[in-house]
Design an enzyme around this catalytic site. Structure first.
Site, PDB file in Angstrom:
ATOM      1  CD  GLU A 174       0.792   0.378   3.072  1.00 30.63           C
ATOM      2  OE1 GLU A 174       0.719   1.623   2.937  1.00 30.63           O
ATOM      3  OE2 GLU A 174       1.748  -0.178   3.639  1.00 30.63           O
ATOM      4  CD  GLU A 317       7.550   2.094  -0.753  1.00 32.39           C
ATOM      5  OE1 GLU A 317       8.411   1.360  -1.313  1.00 32.39           O
ATOM      6  OE2 GLU A 317       7.747   3.288  -0.524  1.00 32.39           O
TER       7      GLU A 317
END
Length: 350
Positions: A174, A317
């Site tokens: 994300e 991430e």
């Protein structure tokens, strides 16, 4: 309205392959249990993949990006423009997850599910926008029913693309300024916890910033307390587009029998939502690491999850999950390639 496919049957891991994997581990040239968690991992992956010879050669990482209306409350150390700038950085290959994906030979894609300012067409970035960021959940639900459905299905579609390539392992990540605030609010609602216990620094807030985040989440939970506590509605009121997409991706992966490696705090909150929506999702989830966010341990405990790594990371991430992939691959290789006592002509234990 929830997608109809959520009502369909979910598969179970293969008990037959789990039993055979346990037997093989006891025949390998080592004292039983001497490889510790690596043995457990190998047995688990055999069961998930339905294979006697487990393999994680084809790994797919999908980073979902979205913005949050609550960011205007000053809950992040970075401005909201950073989300769009990081999407461009992902596209150019300059972010941490790009480096890690290259190191482990994983395919990486980015899905824009609702960055405030549309970054436009970019290589490696799929546009599946549910809106220009979510609403400020202090005063209204973060998402409409329609925008939640769009973001949720974007996650399921990412899994379908992964399955079409013969993917062995799915990893969701994300990016979104304000998303630790949304994830903490969700965790508080799902676990009946207080923001003071679960809220952390996120992108690097100082003590005053964390205190402000606590107040913001308390305001959101007061508003939310007037609504239904169904997990779907909890997600709609307090979540983000990227959290919705992650939740959809994990449910879709479990429904299709694809193992998932769960990243840090925000992805783990999405995992908790997925399990609350369909408990059959839980066996398909492996947990990569415990992040430095205070709320992560509470979420992992609720999921009865034992993370593989503890490195004090809080980047997001999918970076922590990417780092755990070599460990999983080593567990599989040991299971496949070690000789048994009989093959090696080595005397077994008593």
């Amino acid at each position: 309205m929830k997608p109809l496919w959520l009502n369909e049957p979910f598969p179970c891991p293969s008990l037959e392959h789990e039993t055979r994997a346990k037997a093989r581990q006891n025949q390998l040239t080592k004292p039983p249990g001497s490889l510790g968690g690596l043995e457990t991992i190998a047995i688990r992956i055999c069961a998930l993949q339905g294979r006697d010879s487990p393999s994680l050669d084809r790994v797919r990482i999908v980073v979902f990006a979205g913005d949050h209306g609550v960011a205007k409350a000053g809950v992040s150390a970075y401005p909201q423009e950073v989300t769009r700038e990081m999407v461009r950085n992902f596209s150019r290959g300059g972010a941490a997850i790009n480096v890690l994906a290259r190191q482990i030979g994983a395919f990486l894609e980015v899905v824009d599910v609702g960055v405030v300012a549309d970054p436009g067409p970019l290589p490696g970035v799929i546009s599946r926008r549910a809106g220009d960021g979510t609403a400020d959940f202090r005063t209204q639900p973060a998402m409409t029913g329609q925008s939640l459905r769009i973001a949720f299905e974007a996650g399921a579609e990412a899994v379908e693309r992964a399955r079409a390539t013969g993917c062995d392992l799915f990893i969701g990540g994300e990016m979104g300024i304000g998303n630790t605030t949304a994830a903490t609010a969700l965790a508080c609602a799902l676990l009946s916890e207080t923001p003071r216990r679960l809220a952390g620094p996120g992108t690097g807030l100082d003590s005053a910033g964390v205190a402000r985040k606590v107040t913001v989440i308390e305001q959101a939970l007061t508003e939310y307390a007037r609504t239904s506590h169904d997990p779907w509605e909890t997600l709609r009121h307090l979540g983000g587009f990227e959290i919705a997409a992650l939740t959809g991706s994990m449910l879709a992966a479990a429904r299709s029998g694809l193992p998932v490696l769960v990243d840090g705090f925000i992805v783990s909150v999405a995992a908790l939502l997925a399990v609350r929506l369909r408990p059959e999702t839980r066996p398909w989830l492996l947990f990569a690491h415990e992040s430095a966010e205070p709320g992560h341990q509470a979420v992992l405990t609720a999921l009865e999850a034992e993370p593989l790594l503890r490195l004090g990371m809080r980047l997001g991430e999918a970076s922590g999950a990417a780092l755990a992939v070599p460990l999983l691959r080593c567990a599989c290789a040991l299971h496949r390639e070690m000789a048994t006592f009989a093959e090696a002509g080595v005397s077994g234990g008593a």
